[in-house]
Design a protein around this motif. Structure first.
Motif, PDB file in Angstrom:
ATOM      1  N   MET A  11       0.851  -1.185   0.000  1.00  0.00           N
ATOM      2  CA  MET A  11       0.000   0.000   0.000  1.00  0.00           C
ATOM      3  C   MET A  11       0.883   1.231   0.000  1.00  0.00           C
ATOM      4  O   MET A  11       1.975   1.213   0.558  1.00  0.00           O
ATOM      5  CB  MET A  11      -0.857   0.041   1.266  1.00  0.00           C
ATOM      6  CG  MET A  11      -1.853  -1.055   1.385  1.00  0.00           C
ATOM      7  SD  MET A  11      -2.591  -1.006   3.027  1.00  0.00           S
ATOM      8  CE  MET A  11      -1.238  -1.660   4.006  1.00  0.00           C
ATOM      9  N   ASP A  12       0.394   2.293  -0.600  1.00  0.00           N
ATOM     10  CA  ASP A  12       1.064   3.590  -0.558  1.00  0.00           C
ATOM     11  C   ASP A  12       0.365   4.411   0.521  1.00  0.00           C
ATOM     12  O   ASP A  12      -0.788   4.834   0.327  1.00  0.00           O
ATOM     13  CB  ASP A  12       0.980   4.272  -1.915  1.00  0.00           C
ATOM     14  CG  ASP A  12       1.737   5.592  -1.958  1.00  0.00           C
ATOM     15  OD1 ASP A  12       2.127   6.107  -0.884  1.00  0.00           O
ATOM     16  OD2 ASP A  12       1.936   6.106  -3.072  1.00  0.00           O
ATOM     17  N   LEU A  13       1.011   4.615   1.648  1.00  0.00           N
ATOM     18  CA  LEU A  13       0.397   5.352   2.750  1.00  0.00           C
ATOM     19  C   LEU A  13       0.154   6.818   2.421  1.00  0.00           C
ATOM     20  O   LEU A  13      -0.472   7.530   3.198  1.00  0.00           O
ATOM     21  CB  LEU A  13       1.256   5.245   4.015  1.00  0.00           C
ATOM     22  CG  LEU A  13       1.209   3.900   4.725  1.00  0.00           C
ATOM     23  CD1 LEU A  13       2.207   3.880   5.891  1.00  0.00           C
ATOM     24  CD2 LEU A  13      -0.183   3.585   5.224  1.00  0.00           C
ATOM     25  N   ARG A  14       0.622   7.274   1.260  1.00  0.00           N
ATOM     26  CA  ARG A  14       0.332   8.641   0.830  1.00  0.00           C
ATOM     27  C   ARG A  14      -1.094   8.758   0.294  1.00  0.00           C
ATOM     28  O   ARG A  14      -1.696   9.815   0.369  1.00  0.00           O
ATOM     29  CB  ARG A  14       1.324   9.084  -0.238  1.00  0.00           C
ATOM     30  CG  ARG A  14       2.718   9.301   0.295  1.00  0.00           C
ATOM     31  CD  ARG A  14       3.750   9.443  -0.830  1.00  0.00           C
ATOM     32  NE  ARG A  14       5.063   9.693  -0.301  1.00  0.00           N
ATOM     33  CZ  ARG A  14       5.895   8.746   0.115  1.00  0.00           C
ATOM     34  NH1 ARG A  14       5.542   7.475   0.039  1.00  0.00           N
ATOM     35  NH2 ARG A  14       7.066   9.050   0.609  1.00  0.00           N
ATOM     36  N   ILE A  58       1.156   8.966   5.390  1.00  0.00           N
ATOM     37  CA  ILE A  58       2.353   9.726   5.031  1.00  0.00           C
ATOM     38  C   ILE A  58       1.911  10.959   4.238  1.00  0.00           C
ATOM     39  O   ILE A  58       1.042  10.866   3.364  1.00  0.00           O
ATOM     40  CB  ILE A  58       3.328   8.882   4.188  1.00  0.00           C
ATOM     41  CG1 ILE A  58       3.919   7.762   5.042  1.00  0.00           C
ATOM     42  CG2 ILE A  58       4.451   9.755   3.609  1.00  0.00           C
ATOM     43  CD1 ILE A  58       4.826   6.816   4.277  1.00  0.00           C
ATOM     44  N   PHE A  59       2.509  12.087   4.568  1.00  0.00           N
ATOM     45  CA  PHE A  59       2.242  13.345   3.874  1.00  0.00           C
ATOM     46  C   PHE A  59       3.539  13.858   3.265  1.00  0.00           C
ATOM     47  O   PHE A  59       4.580  13.835   3.927  1.00  0.00           O
ATOM     48  CB  PHE A  59       1.712  14.413   4.839  1.00  0.00           C
ATOM     49  CG  PHE A  59       0.420  14.053   5.489  1.00  0.00           C
ATOM     50  CD1 PHE A  59      -0.778  14.378   4.894  1.00  0.00           C
ATOM     51  CD2 PHE A  59       0.404  13.373   6.706  1.00  0.00           C
ATOM     52  CE1 PHE A  59      -1.977  14.044   5.491  1.00  0.00           C
ATOM     53  CE2 PHE A  59      -0.782  13.035   7.309  1.00  0.00           C
ATOM     54  CZ  PHE A  59      -1.982  13.368   6.709  1.00  0.00           C
ATOM     55  N   LEU A  77       1.398  11.480  16.887  1.00  0.00           N
ATOM     56  CA  LEU A  77       2.826  11.280  16.681  1.00  0.00           C
ATOM     57  C   LEU A  77       3.167  11.749  15.276  1.00  0.00           C
ATOM     58  O   LEU A  77       2.519  11.337  14.309  1.00  0.00           O
ATOM     59  CB  LEU A  77       3.189   9.794  16.835  1.00  0.00           C
ATOM     60  CG  LEU A  77       4.657   9.437  16.564  1.00  0.00           C
ATOM     61  CD1 LEU A  77       5.569  10.043  17.625  1.00  0.00           C
ATOM     62  CD2 LEU A  77       4.815   7.921  16.504  1.00  0.00           C
ATOM     63  N   VAL A  78       4.178  12.624  15.152  1.00  0.00           N
ATOM     64  CA  VAL A  78       4.645  13.120  13.855  1.00  0.00           C
ATOM     65  C   VAL A  78       6.100  12.692  13.708  1.00  0.00           C
ATOM     66  O   VAL A  78       6.936  13.038  14.549  1.00  0.00           O
ATOM     67  CB  VAL A  78       4.526  14.656  13.754  1.00  0.00           C
ATOM     68  CG1 VAL A  78       5.091  15.163  12.428  1.00  0.00           C
ATOM     69  CG2 VAL A  78       3.078  15.098  13.930  1.00  0.00           C
ATOM     70  N   LEU A 125       5.373  11.033   8.533  1.00  0.00           N
ATOM     71  CA  LEU A 125       4.415   9.999   8.897  1.00  0.00           C
ATOM     72  C   LEU A 125       3.663  10.518  10.101  1.00  0.00           C
ATOM     73  O   LEU A 125       4.285  10.993  11.068  1.00  0.00           O
ATOM     74  CB  LEU A 125       5.141   8.699   9.257  1.00  0.00           C
ATOM     75  CG  LEU A 125       4.281   7.587   9.857  1.00  0.00           C
ATOM     76  CD1 LEU A 125       3.433   6.945   8.756  1.00  0.00           C
ATOM     77  CD2 LEU A 125       5.153   6.556  10.545  1.00  0.00           C
ATOM     78  N   ALA A 126       2.336  10.471  10.046  1.00  0.00           N
ATOM     79  CA  ALA A 126       1.525  10.922  11.175  1.00  0.00           C
ATOM     80  C   ALA A 126       0.637   9.778  11.647  1.00  0.00           C
ATOM     81  O   ALA A 126       0.034   9.072  10.832  1.00  0.00           O
ATOM     82  CB  ALA A 126       0.677  12.123  10.779  1.00  0.00           C
ATOM     83  N   ILE A 127       0.581   9.619  12.951  1.00  0.00           N
ATOM     84  CA  ILE A 127      -0.344   8.667  13.576  1.00  0.00           C
ATOM     85  C   ILE A 127      -1.248   9.523  14.447  1.00  0.00           C
ATOM     86  O   ILE A 127      -0.819  10.082  15.459  1.00  0.00           O
ATOM     87  CB  ILE A 127       0.408   7.603  14.388  1.00  0.00           C
ATOM     88  CG1 ILE A 127       1.389   6.857  13.483  1.00  0.00           C
ATOM     89  CG2 ILE A 127      -0.595   6.638  15.043  1.00  0.00           C
ATOM     90  CD1 ILE A 127       2.291   5.887  14.198  1.00  0.00           C
ATOM     91  N   THR A 128      -2.497   9.646  14.012  1.00  0.00           N
ATOM     92  CA  THR A 128      -3.390  10.673  14.526  1.00  0.00           C
ATOM     93  C   THR A 128      -4.675  10.099  15.101  1.00  0.00           C
ATOM     94  O   THR A 128      -5.316   9.256  14.476  1.00  0.00           O
ATOM     95  CB  THR A 128      -3.773  11.635  13.377  1.00  0.00           C
ATOM     96  OG1 THR A 128      -2.574  12.141  12.786  1.00  0.00           O
ATOM     97  CG2 THR A 128      -4.632  12.773  13.856  1.00  0.00           C
ATOM     98  N   ALA A 129      -5.049  10.602  16.266  1.00  0.00           N
ATOM     99  CA  ALA A 129      -6.383  10.346  16.817  1.00  0.00           C
ATOM    100  C   ALA A 129      -7.315  11.323  16.114  1.00  0.00           C
ATOM    101  O   ALA A 129      -7.347  12.499  16.443  1.00  0.00           O
ATOM    102  CB  ALA A 129      -6.386  10.572  18.324  1.00  0.00           C
ATOM    103  N   SER A 130      -8.006  10.848  15.108  1.00  0.00           N
ATOM    104  CA  SER A 130      -8.740  11.769  14.234  1.00  0.00           C
ATOM    105  C   SER A 130     -10.162  12.057  14.676  1.00  0.00           C
ATOM    106  O   SER A 130     -10.816  12.922  14.111  1.00  0.00           O
ATOM    107  CB  SER A 130      -8.740  11.240  12.803  1.00  0.00           C
ATOM    108  OG  SER A 130      -9.249   9.926  12.773  1.00  0.00           O
ATOM    109  N   LEU A 131     -10.676  11.374  15.684  1.00  0.00           N
ATOM    110  CA  LEU A 131     -12.040  11.601  16.150  1.00  0.00           C
ATOM    111  C   LEU A 131     -12.207  13.047  16.603  1.00  0.00           C
ATOM    112  O   LEU A 131     -11.499  13.515  17.502  1.00  0.00           O
ATOM    113  CB  LEU A 131     -12.361  10.653  17.308  1.00  0.00           C
ATOM    114  CG  LEU A 131     -13.759  10.759  17.910  1.00  0.00           C
ATOM    115  CD1 LEU A 131     -14.808  10.315  16.889  1.00  0.00           C
ATOM    116  CD2 LEU A 131     -13.858   9.906  19.160  1.00  0.00           C
TER     117      LEU A 131
END
Length: 156
Positions: A11-14, A58-59, A77-78, A125-131
């Motif tokens: 997969m491309d995380l972008r 990933i951005f 986390l960034v 790479l971002a791991i985000t609590a998006s709620l």
């Protein structure tokens, strides 16, 4: 937009983020875009995970971020993968800046407004609590008022 149960291909995380949910589940999010309708569909699809759900993506960027954001449901986390990134946080009206190079990371605490700026081509790479993530235009010097992106319980 749909969550995939068992993706076996690369997969491309972008373009295809992964949702981390309850029970240590990891599900690719096919057809994801930043369109409000897709964001609402994503929120509804992962609502059962509540504040524990995370989006991994990933951005790529080169320049100033266009908005402030805050994640009231949890920390973010960034991680700088390549290039150089500055994360600016508004902590009680005081700017807190963290410069990251490749392999370095920072944590944006839950509810803290922040903006991400890159210098030259950069990947993060971002791991985000998006709620319930909140956004404010970058033109606002201080993001003191909340402009809430509805969580799944608030979606029409």
């Amino acid at each position: 937009m749909r969550l995939v149960n068992h993706e076996r291909n690369a997969m491309d995380l972008r373009t295809t983020p992964v949702h981390l949910g309850l029970g240590s589940r990891a599900k690719p999010v096919e057809g994801f875009t930043w369109d409000p309708e897709v964001l609402q569909a994503y929120s509804a699809a992962v609502a059962a995970d509540g504040a524990e759900g995370r989006m991994v993506m990933i951005f790529d960027g080169d320049g100033l971020g266009d908005h402030w954001e805050s994640h009231p449901a949890g920390d973010e986390l960034v991680v700088c993968l390549s290039g150089s990134v500055t994360v600016t946080r508004d902590v009680d009206g005081v700017s807190d800046r963290v410069l990251l190079g490749p392999g370095e990371a920072t944590i944006n605490p839950a509810g803290v407004w922040h903006v991400v700026d890159t210098e030259g081509p950069t990947s993060i790479l971002a791991i985000t609590a998006s709620l319930g993530t909140d956004h404010r235009p970058r033109t606002d010097p201080r993001p003191t008022e909340r402009a809430v992106t509805p969580g799944p319980e608030e979606a029409p």
